[in-house]
Design a protein around this motif. Structure first.
Motif, PDB file in Angstrom:
ATOM      1  N   TYR A  81      -5.468  12.804  -4.910  1.00 43.67           N
ATOM      2  CA  TYR A  81      -6.685  12.796  -4.100  1.00 43.67           C
ATOM      3  C   TYR A  81      -7.915  12.952  -5.000  1.00 43.67           C
ATOM      4  CZ  TYR A  81     -10.184  14.187  -0.650  1.00 43.67           C
ATOM      5  OH  TYR A  81     -11.317  14.272   0.121  1.00 43.67           O
ATOM      6  N   ALA A  82      -7.834  13.844  -5.976  1.00 43.86           N
ATOM      7  CA  ALA A  82      -8.951  14.043  -6.908  1.00 43.86           C
ATOM      8  C   ALA A  82      -9.223  12.767  -7.708  1.00 43.86           C
ATOM      9  CB  ALA A  82      -8.661  15.222  -7.841  1.00 43.86           C
ATOM     10  N   ALA A  89      -8.861   3.169  -4.073  1.00 44.60           N
ATOM     11  CA  ALA A  89      -8.085   3.333  -2.843  1.00 44.60           C
ATOM     12  C   ALA A  89      -8.954   2.892  -1.671  1.00 44.60           C
ATOM     13  CB  ALA A  89      -7.662   4.791  -2.680  1.00 44.60           C
ATOM     14  N   ILE A  90      -8.322   2.740  -0.517  1.00 44.09           N
ATOM     15  CA  ILE A  90      -9.055   2.445   0.713  1.00 44.09           C
ATOM     16  C   ILE A  90      -8.771   3.552   1.717  1.00 44.09           C
ATOM     17  CG2 ILE A  90      -9.090  -0.052   0.349  1.00 44.09           C
ATOM     18  CD1 ILE A  90      -6.777  -0.270   2.379  1.00 44.09           C
ATOM     19  N   LYS A  91      -9.719   3.748   2.602  1.00 42.42           N
ATOM     20  CA  LYS A  91      -9.587   4.742   3.661  1.00 42.42           C
ATOM     21  C   LYS A  91      -9.459   3.971   4.965  1.00 42.42           C
ATOM     22  CE  LYS A  91     -11.795   9.025   5.029  1.00 42.42           C
ATOM     23  NZ  LYS A  91     -12.969   9.879   4.868  1.00 42.42           N
ATOM     24  N   ILE A  92      -8.385   4.213   5.703  1.00 44.39           N
ATOM     25  CA  ILE A  92      -8.135   3.439   6.928  1.00 44.39           C
ATOM     26  C   ILE A  92      -7.926   4.355   8.128  1.00 44.39           C
ATOM     27  CG2 ILE A  92      -7.144   1.472   5.701  1.00 44.39           C
ATOM     28  CD1 ILE A  92      -4.371   2.531   6.527  1.00 44.39           C
ATOM     29  N   GLY A  93      -8.129   3.794   9.288  1.00 44.24           N
ATOM     30  CA  GLY A  93      -7.828   4.505  10.534  1.00 44.24           C
ATOM     31  C   GLY A  93      -8.868   5.543  10.899  1.00 44.24           C
ATOM     32  N   PHE A 109       0.831  -1.207   0.000  1.00 48.13           N
ATOM     33  CA  PHE A 109       0.000   0.000   0.000  1.00 48.13           C
ATOM     34  C   PHE A 109       0.865   1.256   0.000  1.00 48.13           C
ATOM     35  CE2 PHE A 109      -2.891  -3.201   1.621  1.00 48.13           C
ATOM     36  CZ  PHE A 109      -4.038  -2.936   0.889  1.00 48.13           C
ATOM     37  N   LEU A 110       0.420   2.249  -0.724  1.00 48.55           N
ATOM     38  CA  LEU A 110       1.136   3.518  -0.852  1.00 48.55           C
ATOM     39  C   LEU A 110       0.264   4.660  -0.340  1.00 48.55           C
ATOM     40  CD1 LEU A 110       2.262   2.950  -4.551  1.00 48.55           C
ATOM     41  CD2 LEU A 110       3.683   2.655  -2.515  1.00 48.55           C
ATOM     42  N   THR A 111       0.891   5.670   0.229  1.00 52.07           N
ATOM     43  CA  THR A 111       0.170   6.883   0.602  1.00 52.07           C
ATOM     44  C   THR A 111      -0.117   7.682  -0.670  1.00 52.07           C
ATOM     45  OG1 THR A 111       2.157   8.227   0.837  1.00 52.07           O
ATOM     46  CG2 THR A 111       1.424   7.001   2.804  1.00 52.07           C
ATOM     47  N   LEU A 112      -1.000   8.665  -0.560  1.00 49.73           N
ATOM     48  CA  LEU A 112      -1.269   9.515  -1.716  1.00 49.73           C
ATOM     49  C   LEU A 112      -0.010  10.276  -2.130  1.00 49.73           C
ATOM     50  CD1 LEU A 112      -4.856  10.920  -1.048  1.00 49.73           C
ATOM     51  CD2 LEU A 112      -4.147   8.764  -2.111  1.00 49.73           C
ATOM     52  N   ALA A 113       0.813  10.638  -1.150  1.00 46.85           N
ATOM     53  CA  ALA A 113       2.078  11.314  -1.465  1.00 46.85           C
ATOM     54  C   ALA A 113       3.004  10.385  -2.238  1.00 46.85           C
ATOM     55  CB  ALA A 113       2.745  11.813  -0.193  1.00 46.85           C
ATOM     56  N   ASP A 114       3.039   9.101  -1.842  1.00 45.06           N
ATOM     57  CA  ASP A 114       3.854   8.126  -2.576  1.00 45.06           C
ATOM     58  C   ASP A 114       3.376   8.001  -4.015  1.00 45.06           C
ATOM     59  OD1 ASP A 114       5.289   7.519  -0.237  1.00 45.06           O
ATOM     60  OD2 ASP A 114       4.011   5.788   0.244  1.00 45.06           O
ATOM     61  N   VAL A 115       2.059   7.912  -4.195  1.00 41.50           N
ATOM     62  CA  VAL A 115       1.486   7.793  -5.542  1.00 41.50           C
ATOM     63  C   VAL A 115       1.807   9.045  -6.358  1.00 41.50           C
ATOM     64  CG1 VAL A 115      -0.660   7.589  -6.871  1.00 41.50           C
ATOM     65  CG2 VAL A 115      -0.337   6.234  -4.785  1.00 41.50           C
ATOM     66  N   TRP A 124      -5.852   7.746   3.366  1.00 40.52           N
ATOM     67  CA  TRP A 124      -6.039   7.021   2.116  1.00 40.52           C
ATOM     68  C   TRP A 124      -4.804   6.196   1.784  1.00 40.52           C
ATOM     69  CZ3 TRP A 124     -10.645   6.827  -0.248  1.00 40.52           C
ATOM     70  CH2 TRP A 124     -11.572   7.811   0.038  1.00 40.52           C
ATOM     71  N   ARG A 125      -5.034   4.993   1.259  1.00 44.01           N
ATOM     72  CA  ARG A 125      -3.955   4.134   0.781  1.00 44.01           C
ATOM     73  C   ARG A 125      -4.355   3.542  -0.561  1.00 44.01           C
ATOM     74  NH1 ARG A 125      -2.088   6.572   4.242  1.00 44.01           N
ATOM     75  NH2 ARG A 125      -0.804   5.912   6.004  1.00 44.01           N
ATOM     76  N   VAL A 126      -3.390   3.479  -1.462  1.00 45.68           N
ATOM     77  CA  VAL A 126      -3.591   2.909  -2.795  1.00 45.68           C
ATOM     78  C   VAL A 126      -2.728   1.658  -2.888  1.00 45.68           C
ATOM     79  CG1 VAL A 126      -3.304   3.291  -5.279  1.00 45.68           C
ATOM     80  CG2 VAL A 126      -4.037   5.178  -3.801  1.00 45.68           C
TER      81      VAL A 126
END
Length: 89
Positions: free
Chosen positions: A25-26, A35-39, A7-13, A44-46
């Protein structure tokens, strides 16, 4: 993909795609990039596999666009606009 996290963060993507986190994000919010939303804070994680599928889909969509919209350079367009006669000047 040994070494690539699942899984990657939006910043990683954003880094992989060489774009902004806001653009990623858009893409996620429009449903273009799964993507999934966690926590509790809803981070967000992709999934890496989803990112690769997205990239391949973008290649296919771009190919379709290019096939449907052939590129004409400025000189070719100017000649066609002038009825095929040479440009003066």
């Amino acid at each position: 993909m040994a070494g690539t996290p699942r899984f990657l963060t939006l910043a990683d993507v954003a880094e992989v795609l060489n774009t902004s986190s806001a653009q990623v994000y858009a893409l996620v919010r429009r449903g273009e990039l799964p993507a999934i939303k966690i926590g509790g804070r809803g981070q967000w994680r992709v999934e890496s596999a989803q990112l690769e599928e997205f990239i391949q889909r973008m290649y296919a969509e771009t190919k379709t666009f290019v096939d449907q919209h052939p590129y004409e350079d400025a000189e070719s367009r100017s000649d066609a606009d002038a009825g095929g006669s040479p440009r003066s000047g």
